[in-house]
Design an enzyme around this catalytic site. Structure first.
Site, PDB file in Angstrom:
ATOM      1  CE1 TYR A 140       6.291  76.956 -28.982  1.00 42.83           C
ATOM      2  CE2 TYR A 140       4.584  78.437 -29.787  1.00 42.83           C
ATOM      3  CZ  TYR A 140       5.812  77.826 -29.941  1.00 42.83           C
ATOM      4  OH  TYR A 140       6.558  78.095 -31.059  1.00 42.83           O
ATOM      5  CD  GLU A 228       9.694  77.573 -29.658  1.00 44.06           C
ATOM      6  OE1 GLU A 228       9.093  77.246 -30.686  1.00 44.06           O
ATOM      7  OE2 GLU A 228      10.605  76.885 -29.152  1.00 44.06           O
TER       8      GLU A 228
END
Ligand code: GDP
Ligand code: MN
Length: 431
Positions: A140, A228
């Site tokens: 992530y 993101e």
């Protein structure tokens, strides 16, 4: 990145519109600074196209909105491909919105099932077809603004592919955080130390550093509020690669990026917001019953607050900005009455450069043009307010009222909506 991915057909952009968005709650609204109400959320395919411009590796692909086009793209890219629903919510995989296809028949079957599918209230109008990747590990990575710290915040985790909120809750130490002063920027050394702190597979270090530096550049130069990648993947042959993209742009910076207009066309707005946007008005739909029109975002927010304070519930937040001529006022009233929950309308104007008599004339003319069933309460103050009130005077009735202060006007509008302003006033007095 293939050049195909950079060419979303325009008709498709226009079609990628959906009609439902979660409404902002009032507390959320109040965290927004004036002028900050509009954000631009990108679809995954737009995010990937933006990433590609900054040199972030993404899989070759293309957005399509029909089954035959899906097959055509898959044939061109080569199998296996992944078919991904383009909706602005997470957890698409679990909802059946992401499928692997090894043959044209499988593409046909999955594209057919996913196009038109409903995912958490969002209808899938576009699917993104991309070359499937082999995954060894999922990470992530993100950059966002930490408003409290007044710094940029980078987050990196070896536990990707799942909701980051879940990681943050269950295993907060699994997220390596870094604060970045916008003046200093992110140096390669600092970035490398950050990647090492996140304990990714050492094979991924160089690739991750390169991607994070590019992602930071995309975040700052692209004027994003959020960039993101979840998951950022390591492939068995050692490449690091963005498999998903979530990007929110800051609408205030759109003037610096003329090419961002294409994102405006695909913005997901509810029907009322779309209607207002076409009229150049700043509108946010809320769940209450008092329609609010004010000039200036600060005054609109105060108006929303005060309606709540006297026991009412605002149906919206509508900032008509500087001008309050008949066109603007008529547009604002049209937007407000398109909401069937509106039981009364509170027009709160503080004249500054816009003079009271212009506002009053705007209101009178607008009322001749737009048929309004809901009662209207006006508070008019500031520059030439007396002249403005004199213009409104002959038009007043039990359906159109003028109150001297914002508080009195708020109470009156709540009463006229059938809400219990009198009750809340008694409570205030009792306190
Ligand atoms: P989200 O769940 O809506 O955020 O959708 P993502 O784009 O993040 O995809 C969800 C999951 O699907 C990923 O975490 C992967 O496990 C899987 N996935 C997506 N693309 C591929 C691919 O090209 N190959 C493989 N093997 N899995 C993929
Ligand atoms: Mn994802």
């Amino acid at each position: 990145m293939s050049s195909r991915a950079n060419s979303a057909p325009h008709s498709l952009c226009a079609r990628a519109r959906s009609t439902t968005i979660p409404r902002l709650s009032v507390p959320t609204l109040l965290f927004l600074t004036p002028g900050k109400v509009a954000r631009v959320d990108l679809f995954e395919y737009q995010g990937k196209q933006l990433f590609a411009r900054y040199g972030i590796p993404v899989s070759p692909g293309a957005p399509v909105d029909t089954v035959p086009e899906a097959v055509e793209v898959a044939d061109r890219i080569g199998y296996p491909v992944v078919i991904k629903a383009q909706v602005q919510v997470g957890g698409r995989g679990k909802a059946g919105g992401i499928k692997l296809a090894n043959t044209a028949d499988e593409v046909r079957e999955h594209a057919n099932a996913i196009l038109g599918m409903d995912i958490k209230g969002h209808t899938v109008e576009v699917v993104w077809i991309e070359k499937a990747s082999d995954i060894e590990e999922e990470y992530y990575a993100s950059f966002t603004l930490d408003r409290a710290a007044k710094l940029h915040l980078g987050m990196l985790s070896a536990q990707g592919g799942v909701e980051i909120e879940q990681v943050a809750e269950e295993n907060p130490d699994a997220i390596a955080r870094i604060h970045i002063d916008p003046v200093d920027g992110l140096s390669e050394d600092v970035c490398r130390a950050w990647v090492e702190a996140a304990r990714l597979n050492p094979k991924a270090t160089d690739g991750a550093v390169e991607i994070l530096l590019a992602l930071y550049r995309c975040y700052t130069e692209g004027d994003a509020d959020l960039t993101e990648i979840n998951p950022l993947i390591l492939t068995p042959d050692g490449r690091v690669h963005a498999l998903d993209a979530k990007v929110t742009l800051d609408d205030n910076a759109v003037f610096r990026h003329p090419d961002y207009v294409e994102y405006d066309a695909t913005q997901v707005r509810d029907a009322r917001e779309q209607f207002a946007h076409q009229r150049g008005l700043q509108y946010v739909g809320l769940d209450g019953f008092v329609g609010v029109i004010a000039n200036g975002a600060g005054l609109a927010m105060s108006t929303v607050d005060i309606v709540n304070q006297v026991g009412g519930s605002p149906a919206n937040f509508l900032d008509i900005g500087g001008g309050a001529n008949a066109d603007v006022m008529a547009g604002a009233l049209e937007v407000i009455i398109s909401d069937e929950n509106v039981r009364s309308i509170f027009i709160n104007i503080f004249g500054g450069i816009t003079k009271g008599e212009e506002v009053a004339n705007g209101i009178v003319q607008a009322l001749e043009r737009v048929k309004i069933d809901a009662p209207i309460v006006i508070r008019l103050d500031g520059t030439n307010a007396d002249e403005g009130r004199a213009i409104l005077e002959p038009h007043l009735s039990d359906r159109l009222q003028l109150e001297p202060t914002m508080l009195e006007a708020a109470r009156r509008s709540v009463e006229m909506a059938g809400g219990d302003a009198a009750e809340s006033t008694r409570n205030e007095v009792a306190k």
